[in-house]
Design a protein around this motif. Sequence first.
Motif, PDB file in Angstrom:
ATOM      1  N   ILE A  38       0.848  -1.204   0.000  1.00 32.37           N
ATOM      2  CA  ILE A  38       0.000   0.000   0.000  1.00 32.37           C
ATOM      3  C   ILE A  38       0.880   1.250   0.000  1.00 32.37           C
ATOM      4  N   ALA A  39       1.976   1.205   0.753  1.00 32.82           N
ATOM      5  CA  ALA A  39       2.857   2.380   0.908  1.00 32.82           C
ATOM      6  C   ALA A  39       3.420   2.850  -0.438  1.00 32.82           C
ATOM      7  N   LYS A  40       3.575   1.911  -1.371  1.00 30.97           N
ATOM      8  CA  LYS A  40       4.124   2.260  -2.693  1.00 30.97           C
ATOM      9  C   LYS A  40       3.272   3.308  -3.402  1.00 30.97           C
ATOM     10  N   SER A  41       1.964   3.303  -3.156  1.00 25.56           N
ATOM     11  CA  SER A  41       1.072   4.263  -3.828  1.00 25.56           C
ATOM     12  C   SER A  41       0.818   5.515  -2.994  1.00 25.56           C
ATOM     13  N   GLU A  42       1.473   5.642  -1.856  1.00 21.50           N
ATOM     14  CA  GLU A  42       1.224   6.798  -0.991  1.00 21.50           C
ATOM     15  C   GLU A  42       2.529   7.536  -0.706  1.00 21.50           C
ATOM     16  N   LYS A  43       2.416   8.834  -0.437  1.00 25.64           N
ATOM     17  CA  LYS A  43       3.588   9.613  -0.043  1.00 25.64           C
ATOM     18  C   LYS A  43       3.731   9.444   1.467  1.00 25.64           C
ATOM     19  N   CYS A  44       4.746   8.696   1.890  1.00 23.79           N
ATOM     20  CA  CYS A  44       4.826   8.409   3.325  1.00 23.79           C
ATOM     21  C   CYS A  44       6.242   8.018   3.735  1.00 23.79           C
ATOM     22  N   ASP A 109      -4.493   9.626  12.428  1.00 23.19           N
ATOM     23  CA  ASP A 109      -4.262  10.993  11.960  1.00 23.19           C
ATOM     24  C   ASP A 109      -2.980  11.136  11.136  1.00 23.19           C
ATOM     25  N   SER A 110      -2.374  10.022  10.742  1.00 22.85           N
ATOM     26  CA  SER A 110      -1.200  10.101   9.855  1.00 22.85           C
ATOM     27  C   SER A 110      -1.403   9.122   8.712  1.00 22.85           C
ATOM     28  N   ILE A 111      -0.775   9.394   7.576  1.00 19.04           N
ATOM     29  CA  ILE A 111      -0.906   8.477   6.439  1.00 19.04           C
ATOM     30  C   ILE A 111      -0.281   7.121   6.790  1.00 19.04           C
ATOM     31  N   GLU A 112       0.813   7.132   7.565  1.00 20.50           N
ATOM     32  CA  GLU A 112       1.453   5.866   7.942  1.00 20.50           C
ATOM     33  C   GLU A 112       0.491   5.018   8.789  1.00 20.50           C
ATOM     34  N   GLY A 113      -0.223   5.663   9.708  1.00 18.47           N
ATOM     35  CA  GLY A 113      -1.203   4.957  10.548  1.00 18.47           C
ATOM     36  C   GLY A 113      -2.348   4.406   9.705  1.00 18.47           C
ATOM     37  N   LYS A 114      -2.777   5.210   8.740  1.00 20.69           N
ATOM     38  CA  LYS A 114      -3.879   4.766   7.871  1.00 20.69           C
ATOM     39  C   LYS A 114      -3.467   3.518   7.089  1.00 20.69           C
ATOM     40  N   ILE A 115      -2.236   3.498   6.624  1.00 21.47           N
ATOM     41  CA  ILE A 115      -1.745   2.350   5.846  1.00 21.47           C
ATOM     42  C   ILE A 115      -1.688   1.096   6.715  1.00 21.47           C
ATOM     43  N   VAL A 116      -1.141   1.233   7.907  1.00 24.03           N
ATOM     44  CA  VAL A 116      -1.016   0.061   8.790  1.00 24.03           C
ATOM     45  C   VAL A 116      -2.403  -0.439   9.191  1.00 24.03           C
ATOM     46  N   ASP A 118      -5.166  -0.165   7.460  1.00 21.09           N
ATOM     47  CA  ASP A 118      -5.729  -0.851   6.288  1.00 21.09           C
ATOM     48  C   ASP A 118      -5.145  -2.255   6.151  1.00 21.09           C
ATOM     49  N   ALA A 119      -3.840  -2.373   6.291  1.00 22.71           N
ATOM     50  CA  ALA A 119      -3.184  -3.676   6.126  1.00 22.71           C
ATOM     51  C   ALA A 119      -3.666  -4.658   7.190  1.00 22.71           C
ATOM     52  N   ASP A 120      -3.811  -4.183   8.422  1.00 22.68           N
ATOM     53  CA  ASP A 120      -4.290  -5.035   9.514  1.00 22.68           C
ATOM     54  C   ASP A 120      -5.725  -5.480   9.223  1.00 22.68           C
ATOM     55  N   ARG A 121      -6.531  -4.566   8.741  1.00 21.44           N
ATOM     56  CA  ARG A 121      -7.934  -4.887   8.469  1.00 21.44           C
ATOM     57  C   ARG A 121      -8.082  -5.785   7.253  1.00 21.44           C
ATOM     58  N   MET A 181     -14.530   0.825   5.711  1.00 23.28           N
ATOM     59  CA  MET A 181     -13.727   1.585   6.679  1.00 23.28           C
ATOM     60  C   MET A 181     -12.273   1.716   6.235  1.00 23.28           C
ATOM     61  N   MET A 182     -11.969   1.274   5.001  1.00 24.50           N
ATOM     62  CA  MET A 182     -10.587   1.372   4.514  1.00 24.50           C
ATOM     63  C   MET A 182     -10.234   2.835   4.247  1.00 24.50           C
ATOM     64  N   ASN A 183      -8.978   3.187   4.472  1.00 25.56           N
ATOM     65  CA  ASN A 183      -8.534   4.576   4.312  1.00 25.56           C
ATOM     66  C   ASN A 183      -7.977   4.872   2.923  1.00 25.56           C
ATOM     67  N   THR A 184      -7.178   3.943   2.387  1.00 29.32           N
ATOM     68  CA  THR A 184      -6.461   4.230   1.135  1.00 29.32           C
ATOM     69  C   THR A 184      -7.182   3.603  -0.060  1.00 29.32           C
ATOM     70  N   GLU A 185      -6.941   4.173  -1.233  1.00 24.54           N
ATOM     71  CA  GLU A 185      -7.576   3.661  -2.449  1.00 24.54           C
ATOM     72  C   GLU A 185      -7.140   2.225  -2.727  1.00 24.54           C
ATOM     73  N   THR A 186      -5.858   1.943  -2.528  1.00 25.78           N
ATOM     74  CA  THR A 186      -5.338   0.587  -2.775  1.00 25.78           C
ATOM     75  C   THR A 186      -6.090  -0.422  -1.915  1.00 25.78           C
TER      76      THR A 186
END
Length: 213
Positions: A38-44, A109-116, A118-121, A181-186
């Motif tokens: 997921i991180a590959k498609s996000e600025k983080c 409240d951070s993109i890194e938190g949103k990614i983690v 999403d991955a956990d979910r 409830m997913m945060n990122t498009e990926t």
Amino acid sequence: MESKLDVILRYIKDFFATDYSGHDFWHSYRVYKTAKTIAKSEKCDEELVIVSALLHDVDDHKIVGEQAIPFENAKKLLKQLGYDEAFTDKVTHIISQVSFKGADSVVPDSIEGKIVQDADRLDAIGAIGIARTFAFGGSRNRQIYDPNEKPKVGLKEAEFHKNEGTTINHFYEKLLLLKDMMNTETAKKIAIHRHEVMEQYLDEFYKEWEGEL
Ligand code: ADP
Ligand code: NI
């Protein structure tokens, strides 16, 4: 020389060696791999994503108990690895926001938190999610299904964690809610297929339950 990544992997392999509740080493490993994708498609900050993903369950109350000192394990390991306080604080902040807490769940409240998160979910849904859910239910002596017991949706954090319902009900109380409830498009894209897999599984489950097919 062992890299920091190698040390963390060794730590969690050891830490989760006796877990049979679906929170084993491979869960954390999959969350790490998915978070990296997921991180590959996000600025983080990729290192922050990786470290938080790998350590997201090492201080979870379900695993370490209610009495544990908050983030003791993550903090100790990160100190040993030479990470500074600022980085460690970011990791523990992310870990504190990741978990599903029923109606009290938070959007990190951070993109890194949103990614983690999403991955956990994502690891909680689809074919793997189904397997983990029944593993968890078995580890807590829960019934597979009881047609007389209705799901309890929208519980607050404390009640959600106290709930001892059937494993099939857990699909309605959590798993089927995660797609939206997913945060990122990926993650949203990946979740659509995994959600369908669970719906098909439940259809099949009820048919077999009624002696159909
Ligand atoms: P999070 O990863 O958001 O902190 P949990 O650790 O509570 O969430 O849950 C992770 C996985 O453990 C769930 O997706 C599910 O597979 C399983 N699980 C947790 N609680 C239950 C439950 N009450 N019944 C069945 N499975 C559960
Ligand atoms: Ni997890």
